[in-house]
Design an enzyme around this catalytic site. Structure first.
Site, PDB file in Angstrom:
ATOM      1  N   LYS A  64     -25.762  49.906  31.936  1.00 50.25           N
ATOM      2  CA  LYS A  64     -25.884  51.370  31.889  1.00 50.25           C
ATOM      3  C   LYS A  64     -27.379  51.681  31.941  1.00 50.25           C
ATOM      4  O   LYS A  64     -28.059  51.683  30.923  1.00 50.25           O
ATOM      5  CB  LYS A  64     -25.257  51.883  30.580  1.00 50.25           C
ATOM      6  CG  LYS A  64     -24.721  53.289  30.598  1.00 50.25           C
ATOM      7  CD  LYS A  64     -25.712  54.378  30.874  1.00 50.25           C
ATOM      8  CE  LYS A  64     -26.686  54.691  29.762  1.00 50.25           C
ATOM      9  NZ  LYS A  64     -27.770  55.592  30.227  1.00 50.25           N
ATOM     10  N   SER A 107     -35.761  53.853  22.708  1.00 49.04           N
ATOM     11  CA  SER A 107     -36.537  54.366  21.569  1.00 49.04           C
ATOM     12  C   SER A 107     -35.922  53.889  20.249  1.00 49.04           C
ATOM     13  O   SER A 107     -34.731  53.555  20.194  1.00 49.04           O
ATOM     14  CB  SER A 107     -36.555  55.896  21.624  1.00 49.04           C
ATOM     15  OG  SER A 107     -35.227  56.373  21.568  1.00 49.04           O
ATOM     16  N   GLU A 151     -30.469  57.369  32.915  1.00 48.86           N
ATOM     17  CA  GLU A 151     -30.008  58.383  33.870  1.00 48.86           C
ATOM     18  C   GLU A 151     -31.181  59.127  34.517  1.00 48.86           C
ATOM     19  O   GLU A 151     -30.999  59.876  35.469  1.00 48.86           O
ATOM     20  CB  GLU A 151     -29.035  59.361  33.189  1.00 48.86           C
ATOM     21  CG  GLU A 151     -29.588  60.195  32.049  1.00 48.86           C
ATOM     22  CD  GLU A 151     -29.554  59.476  30.686  1.00 48.86           C
ATOM     23  OE1 GLU A 151     -29.778  58.249  30.643  1.00 48.86           O
ATOM     24  OE2 GLU A 151     -29.333  60.172  29.670  1.00 48.86           O
ATOM     25  N   ARG A 152     -32.411  58.911  33.987  1.00 45.37           N
ATOM     26  CA  ARG A 152     -33.539  59.629  34.571  1.00 45.37           C
ATOM     27  C   ARG A 152     -34.038  58.959  35.859  1.00 45.37           C
ATOM     28  O   ARG A 152     -34.573  59.610  36.734  1.00 45.37           O
ATOM     29  CB  ARG A 152     -34.683  59.709  33.562  1.00 45.37           C
ATOM     30  CG  ARG A 152     -34.327  60.660  32.436  1.00 45.37           C
ATOM     31  CD  ARG A 152     -35.438  60.749  31.441  1.00 45.37           C
ATOM     32  NE  ARG A 152     -34.956  60.429  30.110  1.00 45.37           N
ATOM     33  CZ  ARG A 152     -35.722  60.156  29.077  1.00 45.37           C
ATOM     34  NH1 ARG A 152     -37.025  60.130  29.190  1.00 45.37           N
ATOM     35  NH2 ARG A 152     -35.205  59.893  27.912  1.00 45.37           N
ATOM     36  N   GLU A 166     -45.079  57.397  18.099  1.00 44.50           N
ATOM     37  CA  GLU A 166     -45.232  56.812  19.436  1.00 44.50           C
ATOM     38  C   GLU A 166     -45.364  57.968  20.423  1.00 44.50           C
ATOM     39  O   GLU A 166     -44.403  58.718  20.644  1.00 44.50           O
ATOM     40  CB  GLU A 166     -44.007  55.963  19.795  1.00 44.50           C
ATOM     41  CG  GLU A 166     -44.127  55.337  21.176  1.00 44.50           C
ATOM     42  CD  GLU A 166     -42.880  54.580  21.623  1.00 44.50           C
ATOM     43  OE1 GLU A 166     -41.761  55.070  21.406  1.00 44.50           O
ATOM     44  OE2 GLU A 166     -43.032  53.490  22.199  1.00 44.50           O
ATOM     45  N   CYS A 226     -43.837  50.093  26.407  1.00 49.68           N
ATOM     46  CA  CYS A 226     -43.644  49.758  24.995  1.00 49.68           C
ATOM     47  C   CYS A 226     -44.735  48.817  24.518  1.00 49.68           C
ATOM     48  O   CYS A 226     -44.931  48.641  23.328  1.00 49.68           O
ATOM     49  CB  CYS A 226     -42.279  49.121  24.781  1.00 49.68           C
ATOM     50  SG  CYS A 226     -42.170  47.538  25.601  1.00 49.68           S
ATOM     51  N   PHE A 255     -36.006  54.362  30.682  1.00 49.29           N
ATOM     52  CA  PHE A 255     -36.523  54.825  31.970  1.00 49.29           C
ATOM     53  C   PHE A 255     -37.794  54.108  32.388  1.00 49.29           C
ATOM     54  O   PHE A 255     -38.149  54.102  33.563  1.00 49.29           O
ATOM     55  CB  PHE A 255     -36.793  56.345  31.905  1.00 49.29           C
ATOM     56  CG  PHE A 255     -38.097  56.684  31.229  1.00 49.29           C
ATOM     57  CD1 PHE A 255     -39.291  56.662  31.943  1.00 49.29           C
ATOM     58  CD2 PHE A 255     -38.154  57.006  29.876  1.00 49.29           C
ATOM     59  CE1 PHE A 255     -40.507  56.947  31.322  1.00 49.29           C
ATOM     60  CE2 PHE A 255     -39.349  57.289  29.246  1.00 49.29           C
ATOM     61  CZ  PHE A 255     -40.530  57.257  29.983  1.00 49.29           C
TER      62      PHE A 255
HETATM   63  P1  NAD Z   1     -34.129  56.369  25.072  1.00 54.09           P
HETATM   64  O1  NAD Z   1     -33.885  55.765  23.745  1.00 54.09           O
HETATM   65  O2  NAD Z   1     -34.163  57.842  25.185  1.00 54.09           O
HETATM   66  O3  NAD Z   1     -33.005  55.885  26.117  1.00 54.09           O
HETATM   67  C1  NAD Z   1     -32.663  54.531  26.264  1.00 54.09           C
HETATM   68  C2  NAD Z   1     -31.198  54.430  26.700  1.00 54.09           C
HETATM   69  O4  NAD Z   1     -30.375  54.975  25.663  1.00 54.09           O
HETATM   70  C3  NAD Z   1     -30.875  55.203  27.973  1.00 54.09           C
HETATM   71  O5  NAD Z   1     -30.023  54.432  28.771  1.00 54.09           O
HETATM   72  C4  NAD Z   1     -30.190  56.467  27.468  1.00 54.09           C
HETATM   73  O6  NAD Z   1     -29.232  56.963  28.361  1.00 54.09           O
HETATM   74  C5  NAD Z   1     -29.516  55.993  26.186  1.00 54.09           C
HETATM   75  N1  NAD Z   1     -29.422  57.058  25.176  1.00 54.09           N
HETATM   76  C6  NAD Z   1     -30.268  58.096  25.001  1.00 54.09           C
HETATM   77  N2  NAD Z   1     -29.873  58.864  23.973  1.00 54.09           N
HETATM   78  C7  NAD Z   1     -28.736  58.296  23.478  1.00 54.09           C
HETATM   79  C8  NAD Z   1     -27.860  58.618  22.403  1.00 54.09           C
HETATM   80  N3  NAD Z   1     -28.074  59.686  21.627  1.00 54.09           N
HETATM   81  N4  NAD Z   1     -26.815  57.817  22.173  1.00 54.09           N
HETATM   82  C9  NAD Z   1     -26.587  56.727  22.935  1.00 54.09           C
HETATM   83  N5  NAD Z   1     -27.397  56.384  23.975  1.00 54.09           N
HETATM   84  C10 NAD Z   1     -28.463  57.143  24.247  1.00 54.09           C
HETATM   85  O7  NAD Z   1     -35.478  55.713  25.623  1.00 54.09           O
HETATM   86  P2  NAD Z   1     -36.315  56.115  26.906  1.00 54.09           P
HETATM   87  O8  NAD Z   1     -37.002  57.419  26.666  1.00 54.09           O
HETATM   88  O9  NAD Z   1     -35.509  55.959  28.127  1.00 54.09           O
HETATM   89  O10 NAD Z   1     -37.397  54.935  26.920  1.00 54.09           O
HETATM   90  C11 NAD Z   1     -38.604  54.980  26.215  1.00 54.09           C
HETATM   91  C12 NAD Z   1     -38.518  54.266  24.894  1.00 54.09           C
HETATM   92  O11 NAD Z   1     -38.112  52.908  25.110  1.00 54.09           O
HETATM   93  C13 NAD Z   1     -39.844  54.171  24.174  1.00 54.09           C
HETATM   94  O12 NAD Z   1     -39.649  54.400  22.811  1.00 54.09           O
HETATM   95  C14 NAD Z   1     -40.294  52.738  24.423  1.00 54.09           C
HETATM   96  O13 NAD Z   1     -41.168  52.206  23.449  1.00 54.09           O
HETATM   97  C15 NAD Z   1     -38.994  52.036  24.401  1.00 54.09           C
HETATM   98  N6  NAD Z   1     -39.085  50.752  25.072  1.00 54.09           N
HETATM   99  C16 NAD Z   1     -39.097  49.648  24.298  1.00 54.09           C
HETATM  100  C17 NAD Z   1     -39.224  48.411  24.876  1.00 54.09           C
HETATM  101  C18 NAD Z   1     -39.246  47.177  24.041  1.00 54.09           C
HETATM  102  O14 NAD Z   1     -39.181  46.117  24.614  1.00 54.09           O
HETATM  103  N7  NAD Z   1     -39.313  47.247  22.736  1.00 54.09           N
HETATM  104  C19 NAD Z   1     -39.339  48.293  26.262  1.00 54.09           C
HETATM  105  C20 NAD Z   1     -39.293  49.458  27.036  1.00 54.09           C
HETATM  106  C21 NAD Z   1     -39.170  50.691  26.419  1.00 54.09           C
END
Ligand code: NAD
Length: 496
Positions: free
Chosen positions: A173, A226, A176-177, A383, A281, A149
């Site tokens: 994909k 994450s 969704e938020r 984090e 991140c 998101f």
């Molecule tokens: P998230 O992991 O909750 O979601 C990321 C994606 O995974 C979304 O599209 C979501 O729909 C999907 N998802 C969520 N739960 C899932 C599951 N159980 N099974 C399969 N798919 C699932 O992350 P977020 O809260 O949207 O984003 C924040 C996180 O992203 C933070 O930890 C941040 O550090 C990380 N991030 C990392 C980078 C990087 O380059 N390393 C860059 C941006 C964000």
């Protein structure tokens, strides 16, 4: 209230799964829209469209593919304000911050426009009598991207411009938020001349992700999110023999040496710690002062700045940070701050009870500043992904490096110093993927690649830049003989 649709074969298509997810304005807490969550069949249909469209695109000359990216870059530049508004409406970040996100994404599109140069192969003449060898990089076919998101437009554009310029088709994909910004830029790419079916957007949750991970026609998956989900995506995707790059969470430290310019360091920490409400991140969430005196000077410099942070909705052009993404995120951040207090850290500035007049139901938090944080505390290990900066109890240079190296995450880090020796030693020895020397958020430019170490990234390729060319293509090497005369007879020894 609006409904966010999928983008399949160039058409906006509403999901008929019956599943949906609410979209909120984080500044007011009001529901502003709904996104349909795609069923397995809907995801499969998107993959089938992408598979059917890819061979013609893969066979299109790289220069023609690049021309689409040139036009896309021009459209993005023209429509940057509109993209930024799409981002802020659902994410909540300030308009200027959203414009910065668009600018960084644009760099990747510009780099992708260099595809003809990047895809050039290698040729060796006379590797044997009358024999020449050439190597080329061919597209993989259909690849997928799953995005978080916090950069709803930039992270998708870390992926699809490079994948598509390399000749693949793509199924995205988004989170969704805040799904609208990714859809908006995808439509711009179609407007730029991308053939229908090459970029498809399916909204969804775990079910859609799992369908992509298991699908035999998806050859590679780029994921950003994450760490627990990144690891899951990496394991499940590689289990079905896909190429996977899965970037995860972070806990980025910034070392402040005694000789650092304290004003510069404190300003850098403000932007890197509280910009985008800490939801980056590459946010710096731990400041590591070297020595007692540095620690005192640092906290003295930070405290008034944190207290003076201007917080507001994205429509307020003077705001320095906006709300966090959801009510759950806000509650989680508050309970982590509570744990810091309970575990004995000193809460120098408390942002928990911040409220903004007229926006009382928004997900706003004030900036929080902790001092005297120890490595065993949850606020150090976790984090937080919110506007909370921890100043660690003073360290020596060596103990600071050791702590950073021992942390499970290794995304970004920085050192602020005037000492070249210390900076050099730091950048050589630190076990982190992206390092800043007097640069707080060392996000590589688009012609380098982005990626963390340790549990901040799974898989062997960085995202965008030259590494993306390798990730989104596979190597083919052809050895050719145009022998003069007739066959010299069968040979049963290994060719040498
Ligand atoms: P998230 O992991 O909750 O979601 C990321 C994606 O995974 C979304 O599209 C979501 O729909 C999907 N998802 C969520 N739960 C899932 C599951 N159980 N099974 C399969 N798919 C699932 O992350 P977020 O809260 O949207 O984003 C924040 C996180 O992203 C933070 O930890 C941040 O550090 C990380 N991030 C990392 C980078 C990087 O380059 N390393 C860059 C941006 C964000």
């Amino acid at each position: 209230m609006y409904l966010v649709k999928n983008l399949i074969n160039g058409e906006a298509v509403a999901s008929t799964s019956g599943w949906e997810s609410a979209i909120f304005n984080p500044a007011t807490g009001e529901q502003i829209g709904t996104v349909g969550l795609s069923s397995k069949d809907e995801v499969n249909a998107a993959v089938a469209v992408a598979k059917a469209a890819q061979p013609a695109w893969g066979a299109t000359s790289p220069a023609k593919r690049a021309r689409v990216m040139f036009t896309f870059a021009a459209l993005l530049r023209e429509r940057a304000d509109d993209v930024a508004r799409e981002i802020s409406r659902e994410h909540g970040k300030t308009h200027d911050d959203a414009l910065g996100e668009v600018a960084r994404a644009l760099e990747v599109v510009e780099f992708a426009s260099a595809a003809p140069e990047l895809l050039k192969g290698e040729f060796s003449r006379n590797v044997g009598p009358g024999i020449d060898t050439h190597s080329e990089r061919q597209p993989l076919g259909v690849v997928a991207g799953i995005t978080p998101f916090n950069f709803p437009a930039m992270v998708p554009m870390w992926m699809f411009p490079m994948a598509i310029a390399c000749g693949n088709s793509f199924v995205l994909k988004p989170s969704e938020r805040d799904p609208s910004a990714a859809l908006f830029v995808s439509e711009l790419l179609l407007e730029a001349g991308l053939p229908a079916g090459i970029l498809n957007v399916v909204h969804g949750d775990k079910s859609a992700v799992d369908t992509l991970l298991d699908h035999p026609d998806i050859k590679a998956v780029s994921f950003v999110g994450s760490t627990p989900i990144a690891e899951y995506v990496y394991r499940r995707g590689t289990d079905s023999a896909k190429r996977v790059q899965a970037l995860g969470g972070a806990k980025n430290h910034m070392i402040i040496m005694p000789d650092a310019d304290m004003d510069q360091a404190a300003d850098a920490l403000m932007g890197a710690g509280y910009g985008s409400a800490g939801e980056r991140c590459m946010a710096v969430s731990v400041a590591v002062p070297i020595g007692e005196d540095t620690a005192t000077r640092l906290v003295d410099a930070l405290k008034p700045k944190v207290e003076a942070l201007k917080i507001g909705p994205s429509s307020d052009s003077s705001a320095e940070m906006g709300p966090v993404i959801t009510a759950e995120a806000k509650n989680r951040i508050v309970s982590l701050i509570d744990s810091g207090v309970e575990q004995g850290a000193e809460l120098v500035v408390d942002g928990r009870d911040f409220s903004l007049q007229g926006y009382e139901n928004g997900y706003f938090l004030g900036g929080s500043l902790f001092d005297k944080v120890r490595p065993d505390m949850d606020i150090y290990k976790t984090e937080i992904f919110g506007p909370v900066l921890s100043v660690l109890e003073p360290q020596t240079f060596d103990s600071a490096v050791e702590l950073i190296n021992e942390h499970e995450y290794g995304n970004g880090t920085a050192i602020f110093t005037r000492n070249g020796d210390a900076a050099r030693k730091f950048s050589m020895g630190i076990e982190v993927g992206m390092v800043g020397v007097n640069v707080p958020i060392p996000v590589p430019v688009a012609f380098h690649s982005f990626g963390g170490w340790k549990r901040s990234a799974f898989g062997s390729h960085g995202i965008y830049g030259p590494e993306a060319v390798h990730f989104y293509t596979r190597l083919k090497t052809t050895t050719t003989r145009w022998p003069e005369g007739i066959s010299q007879g069968a040979s049963f020894t290994f060719p040498s």
